[in-house]
Design a protein around this motif. Structure first.
Motif, short mmCIF file in Angstrom:
data_model
loop_
_atom_site.label_atom_id
_atom_site.label_comp_id
_atom_site.label_asym_id
_atom_site.label_seq_id
_atom_site.Cartn_x
_atom_site.Cartn_y
_atom_site.Cartn_z
N GLY A 45 16.68 7.29 7.23
CA GLY A 45 15.88 6.36 6.68
C GLY A 45 14.19 6.82 6.53
N ASP A 46 13.49 5.87 5.91
CA ASP A 46 11.97 6.30 5.47
C ASP A 46 11.24 6.07 6.98
N ILE A 47 10.09 6.80 7.01
CA ILE A 47 9.22 6.81 8.05
C ILE A 47 7.72 6.89 7.41
N MET A 48 7.15 5.67 7.92
CA MET A 48 5.54 5.56 7.79
C MET A 48 4.99 5.69 8.98
N SER A 49 3.97 6.42 9.28
CA SER A 49 3.23 6.54 10.48
C SER A 49 1.62 6.85 10.09
N SER A 50 0.94 6.00 11.02
CA SER A 50 -0.64 6.33 10.89
C SER A 50 -0.90 7.60 11.64
N GLY A 51 -0.17 7.98 12.50
CA GLY A 51 -0.18 9.22 13.24
C GLY A 51 0.51 10.34 12.80
N ASP A 52 1.04 11.03 13.83
CA ASP A 52 1.85 12.29 13.50
C ASP A 52 3.31 12.10 13.59
N VAL A 53 3.89 12.90 13.17
CA VAL A 53 5.41 12.94 13.13
C VAL A 53 5.47 14.29 13.66
N ILE A 54 6.44 14.34 14.57
CA ILE A 54 6.86 15.76 15.13
C ILE A 54 8.67 15.56 15.18
N ILE A 55 9.16 16.82 14.39
CA ILE A 55 10.54 16.81 14.55
C ILE A 55 10.94 18.16 15.18
N GLY A 56 11.42 18.00 16.32
CA GLY A 56 12.03 18.75 17.35
C GLY A 56 12.86 19.91 16.72
N GLU A 57 13.36 20.84 17.45
CA GLU A 57 14.19 21.97 16.96
C GLU A 57 15.45 21.40 16.59
N ASN A 58 15.97 20.10 17.48
CA ASN A 58 17.19 19.86 17.13
C ASN A 58 17.13 18.47 16.56
N GLY A 59 15.86 18.20 15.94
CA GLY A 59 15.77 16.97 14.99
C GLY A 59 16.05 17.02 13.82
N VAL A 60 16.73 16.10 13.15
CA VAL A 60 17.21 16.11 11.77
C VAL A 60 16.77 14.76 11.21
N ALA A 61 15.73 14.99 10.33
CA ALA A 61 15.49 13.63 9.46
C ALA A 61 15.99 13.55 8.13
N ASN A 62 16.71 12.58 7.38
CA ASN A 62 17.11 12.26 6.07
C ASN A 62 16.27 11.20 5.63
#
Length: 135
Positions: A45-62
């Protein structure tokens, strides 16, 4: 039970991380946050952030994503708009198109897509202020 915002300003500091998608967690839906987000699990799902987004080594974002800065050590499938810096770490994989002011791809990082460098809005705004001040 819940803590209230005692600062009185009603604003959330975008430098704080108040949302964590933990490892082993699968989240489906849109996220909109005033603060930073860290993803160690999976998000669809979509992400909107006024701050930062960190996707860790095991993280997956579609996800299609809009953030101040993005640090990608995991996998992201979707388009990204970073108002600041986009960093693809050595373990990071990005499949999608990006718009960012600054792009860093560490050795070993993978980027499949097209990139567009956005101009920094701050100098233009500063120039307009200087012009008005001297008029």
């Amino acid at each position: 039970m819940f803590k209230s915002n005692k600062s009185g300003s009603g604003k959330i500091n975008p430098d704080t991380t108040d949302t964590l998608i933990g490892e082993g967690t699968i989240f489906e839906g849109k996220i909109k946050s005033e603060a930073s987000i860290r993803i160690e699990g999976t998000i669809i799902g979509d992400i909107m952030s006024s701050g930062d987004v960190i996707i860790g080594e095991n993280g997956v974002a579609n996800s299609n994503m809009i953030a101040r800065d993005l640090v990608l050590a995991g996998q992201l499938n979707g388009d990204v708009e970073a108002r600041g810096k986009l960093t693809i770490c050595a373990t990071g994989v990005l499949n999608g198109n990006i718009t960012a002011q600054s792009l860093i791809i560490e050795s070993g990082g993978i980027f499949n897509g097209s990139s567009k460098m956005a101009a920094s809005p701050a100098p233009a705004a500063q120039s307009q202020k200087e012009l008005k001040a001297t008029s």
